[in-house]
Design an enzyme around this catalytic site. Structure first.
Site, short mmCIF file in Angstrom:
data_model
loop_
_atom_site.label_atom_id
_atom_site.label_comp_id
_atom_site.label_asym_id
_atom_site.label_seq_id
_atom_site.Cartn_x
_atom_site.Cartn_y
_atom_site.Cartn_z
N GLU A 38 0.83 -1.21 0.00
CA GLU A 38 0.00 0.00 0.00
C GLU A 38 0.86 1.26 0.00
OE1 GLU A 38 -3.07 0.35 -0.54
OE2 GLU A 38 -3.68 -1.74 -0.45
N TYR A 121 -6.20 6.68 4.39
CA TYR A 121 -6.41 5.65 3.38
C TYR A 121 -5.66 4.36 3.73
CZ TYR A 121 -5.62 2.69 -0.55
OH TYR A 121 -5.51 1.56 -1.33
N ASP A 139 -9.90 5.56 -2.34
CA ASP A 139 -8.79 6.18 -3.07
C ASP A 139 -9.37 6.91 -4.28
OD1 ASP A 139 -9.42 4.18 -4.88
OD2 ASP A 139 -7.36 3.49 -5.14
#
Length: 296
Positions: A38, A121, A139
């Site tokens: 990520e 996020y 996102d």
């Protein structure tokens, strides 16, 4: 919310049949390894991330392994992924995980938010994709799909506080389905409902408010981000010199790496020092973070 909701069953079936075989989605991948993916995927295409991620998983399978390495080692391994501050923050995060969390990535969003370099996020992405929790993961791709399919807008506009509750309202009630739905929604935005050339003919959704409204054009004026000649490119050239070096180097080595604009070079060098990516030794040499003795 205006417009049509997103058919979860249809989207989940589509994802099951067509999802890309990305290595961080495979069985046995740990929360730490998903966290690494990520961080790497922020503003960086999958094709560039995948080989680096595979190398990192083999080299640093647990946070303590990365924490035992130097900042410079992590920066060198980061290579050309861009935005190298992410690498330093991940190294710092690894140290905290090793020292305070038993070498494990926490599952709770609130705890994840307290880790270095972990924003809203990323915290939710780890909770969802690593631990299967029912949390909205928003996102750019997700915001675009929701803007079009639900609201009938070509673009999502700027991020807003409503993004999380609106996306959460779309999630299936069942926890496992909700986690998969979040991945499917993101996949749809990344591969079909793209920003520039949406592939509406192959979209699995039976209804889309944007299509029903006649695909109104975006009111947003797109600005193409250039890279050539920017401070960011200059920073990258200076970092390349230090990554290739085996120790501190003289200023002239950095001067030769960016000759087109001395003022820009000086600005880039100063920003690298401020960001903690490089350091200056007591005798005026320059090195990657952790490889020199900073000036007091």
């Amino acid at each position: 919310m205006r417009g049509s909701a997103i058919d979860a069953d249809v989207l989940l079936d589509w994802y099951t049949e067509t999802a890309r075989d990305l290595p961080w989605r495979r069985p046995g991948v740990t929360a730490w390894q998903i966290l690494m993916s990520e961080i790497m995927l922020q503003q960086t295409p999958v094709v560039r991330v995948q080989p680096i991620w595979l190398e990192w998983v083999a080299r640093w399978p647990v946070p303590s392994a990365m924490a035992a390495s130097s900042q410079a080692e992590v920066l060198r391994a980061w290579g050309k992924l861009g935005y190298p501050r992410r690498a330093l923050r991940l190294h710092e995060c690894a140290r905290v995980l090793a020292e305070r969390h038993g070498d494990e990535v926490p599952a709770e969003v609130d705890v994840l938010l307290g880790l270095p370099g972990i924003g809203a996020y990323t915290a939710r992405a780890v909770a969802c994709f690593a631990y299967g929790q029912r949390v909205p993961v928003v996102d750019t791709n997700v915001r675009r799909v929701v803007a079009r399919a639900v609201h009938g807008r070509a673009e999502a506009g700027n991020p807003a506080t409503r993004d999380l509750p609106e996306t959460e309202a779309l999630l299936p009630v069942e926890v496992a389905a909700a986690a998969k739905f979040s991945a499917a929604l993101m996949e749809l935005g990344a591969t079909v409902c793209t920003a520039r050339n949406p592939q509406c003919a192959v979209c699995p959704l039976p209804r889309c408010a944007w299509i029903e409204a006649g695909r109104p054009a975006s009111e947003t004026v797109r600005r193409v981000q250039k890279y050539e000649g920017t401070d960011r490119q200059a920073r990258g050239r200076l970092l390349d010199v230090l990554r290739a070096a085996t120790g501190p180097v003289e200023r002239v080595r950095l001067d030769l790496a960016w000759t087109r604009d001395p003022g820009q070079r000086a600005r880039a060098l100063d920003s690298l020092l401020v960001d903690g990516l490089i350091e200056q030794t007591e005798d005026g040499l320059f090195a990657l973070a952790g490889e020199g003795s900073p000036v007091a």
